[in-house]
Design an enzyme around this catalytic site. Structure first.
Site, PDB file in Angstrom:
ATOM      1  CD  GLU A 243      -3.423  -0.807   0.960  1.00 27.01           C
ATOM      2  OE1 GLU A 243      -3.510   0.308   0.363  1.00 27.01           O
ATOM      3  OE2 GLU A 243      -3.913  -1.828   1.318  1.00 27.01           O
ATOM      4  CB  CYS A 277      -1.775   7.317   1.469  1.00 25.43           C
ATOM      5  SG  CYS A 277      -2.970   6.651   2.399  1.00 25.43           S
TER       6      CYS A 277
END
Ligand code: NAD
Length: 517
Positions: A243, A277
């Site tokens: 990720e 993110c």
């Protein structure tokens, strides 16, 4: 600030600084890199008994962990302020309430999600057989996480991994080691010894964890580290979930509810001081409403209070990236309508709205991971979509419009892992919504049933109660077998071929064993 590793080898320790003030707060000893392989072996030994406990036993232990986590929520929030400078409102919503939901969802759904699925066995072709696919734990999961959501990111893997029967060796970021230690302490109190082990340190300990060959690796962090881990995992033959970072875009169409869009984009860009993110790092706005939208964004951004609404950057390196992106953009002709320069306290950088930016600027191409919002006008929605699609990143994106159908169509066609209409980035807090990216943002999946594919392996078991001497497809191969098979296919076609197929299949059956009675 954040954490700084001092000393080497077995004497190394992390010095922890408060990014709001630069004050030194604590010291955490690093795990000697040479000890990591032994910790993985210890976890492997503990995993067997943990799995054998059965789902009921594991669920009780994880429910105990949930209770212990809630009981120490104030401490979690206080630590997040000291380690990450996180404003209290943000810490409570993203790291306590969201994790409460995460525990509840997995505890409530895990029985269904781990229930074996039957194998479809047509009784004519496969008489007297039954089978099922069950999800078995991988074994030991190596979990390496960043500092920006130092509770939620580990828990979104820990909770399902543990319920599925894995042991976990968890390396928190060197910038949030005390939060990592608190999670380790909670796990140690609620779970059998060795089921969760915390490894403290930085890249060296991370590398040692990969080299210790856990049965699966779950990594969340930067694209650069992700590449290094992926290479090592490829060499070692380990499954790895990545990720990585993002450069999320918000696309504001001409008919958007402008007040809501401005408020949502300001939150999406400046929450976590942009160290998210899924932060909005590019905003494309229809030229017809550009000035009105920018005016609203600027007005809202000016109202944000330093440290109370927008925290500091967590490391000096991160602050340096933010300053470089803003400095280079301004030197190339961009204008900062708010902020623009870091003046403290600590590592605080004011939320910065940029206009007159161009696609070639670093602030539009590289992950900034800080409180900077470049806003760009577009003439046609296709131009904005093309700009989003051209990006090497693909984590999340949002479309803002009153036309929900159009918004959904545009959002669905974006090559990102998560797309939202009239909202941004919040779905990471929804345990039933798959979270993950495309392209440079990685290929891992957390949250939802799909996270289990990273943490388990499917095992198929088929039991045959047939007593006959042989199966149709076993030896010997002869013309009759070919007639049965081709006849079965012809049967599934339309028209006259079906009758021919039936004849061929029947004749094949009758003659199938004539050479081998
Ligand atoms: P980072 O890559 O510097 O560090 C992440 C972790 O990897 C840390 O624990 C670090 O000690 C460890 N590490 C560093 N080098 C290593 C190596 N060679 N081998 C093994 N481990 C190593 O990332 P960061 O700065 O802590 O986190 C910020 C990044 O994380 C941003 O890019 C952000 O977008 C990304 N992120 C992604 C998601 C997501 O869900 N996609 C969520 C949060 C953060």
């Amino acid at each position: 600030m954040g954490g700084r590793i001092e000393g080497t080898g077995d004497d190394a320790r992390i010095l922890c600084f408060d990014p709001r003030s630069g004050e030194r707060r604590a010291e955490v000893p690093c795990t000697p890199p040479g000890a990591v392989a032994g910790l993985v072996e210890r976890a492997r030994a503990a995993q067997d008994a943990w799995f054998e406990l059965g789902l009921d036993g594991r669920r009780r232990a994880v429910a105990e962990l949930h209770r212990a986590f809630l009981a120490r929520a104030d401490e979690v929030v206080a630590l997040l302020a000291e380690e990450c400078g996180r404003p209290a409102g943000e810490a409570w919503t993203s790291e306590v309430v969201a994790n409460h939901d995460l525990f509840r969802w997995w505890l409530g759904h895990v029985d269904d999600l781990l229930t074996p699925t039957p194998v479809d066995l047509d009784p004519l072709s496969y008489p007297r057989k039954r089978g099922a696919v069950r999800l078995l734990p991988r074994g030991v999961v190596g979990l390496i996480t960043p500092w920006n959501l130092p509770v939620a990111i580990p828990l979104r893997t820990l909770v399902p991994a543990l319920l599925a029967g894995n042991a976990v060796v968890f390396k928190p970021s060197e910038h949030s080691p005390r939060t990592g230690a608190l999670l380790g302490e909670l796990c140690a109190a609620a779970l059998p010894e060795g089921v969760v082990t915390v490894v403290q340190g930085g890249a060296e300990q991370g590398r040692a964890l990969v080299e210790a060959r856990p049965d699966a690796l779950v990594f969340t962090g930067s694209a650069r580290t992700g590449r290094a881990i992926s290479e090592a995992a490829g060499r070692l033959g380990l499954p790895v979930s990545l990720e990585l970072g993002g450069k999320d875009a918000a696309i504001v169409l001409a008919d958007a509810e402008l007040d809501r869009a401005a408020a949502g984009v300001v939150w999406g860009a400046f929450a976590f001081a942009g160290q998210n993110c899924a932060a909005v790092e590019r905003c494309y706005v229809d030229a017809g409403v550009f000035d009105a939208f920018v005016e609203r964004v600027v007005e809202r951004t000016r109202r944000l209070r330093p440290l109370a609404d927008v925290g500091p950057l967590v490391t000096p390196e991160q602050l340096a990236i933010v300053e470089r992106h803003v400095r280079e953009a301004v030197a190339a002709g961009a204008r900062a309508l708010t902020g623009g320069r870091a003046e403290g306290p600590g590592l605080y950088h004011p939320p910065t709205v940029l206009v007159d930016v161009t696609e070639d600027m670093a602030v539009m191409r590289e992950e900034t991971f800080g409180p900077v919002l470049p806003i760009v006008p577009f003439e046609r929605p296709e131009d904005a979509i093309a700009a989003v699609e051209a990006s090497p990143w693909g984590l999340t994106a949002s479309v803002w419009t009153r036309d929900l159908e159009l918004g959904e169509t545009l959002a669905s066609n974006l090559s990102v892992g998560v797309a939202t209409v009239n909202n941004h980035g919040f779905t990471g807090a929804l345990p039933s919504a798959a979270w993950g990216g495309t392209k440079g943002s990685g290929h891992g999946v957390t949250n939802s049933r799909f996270a289990l594919y990273e943490l388990t392996r499917p095992q198929t078991v088929v039991v045959d109660a047939a007593r006959g001497p042989r199966e149709l497809w076993w030896y010997p191969y002869n013309d009759a077998l070919a007639r049965v098979a081709s006849g079965m296919i012809a049967l599934s076609r339309r028209g006259g071929e079906r009758l021919q197929g039936l004849r061929a299949a029947l004749s094949g059956f009758i003659h199938r064993w004539k050479d081998d009675p």
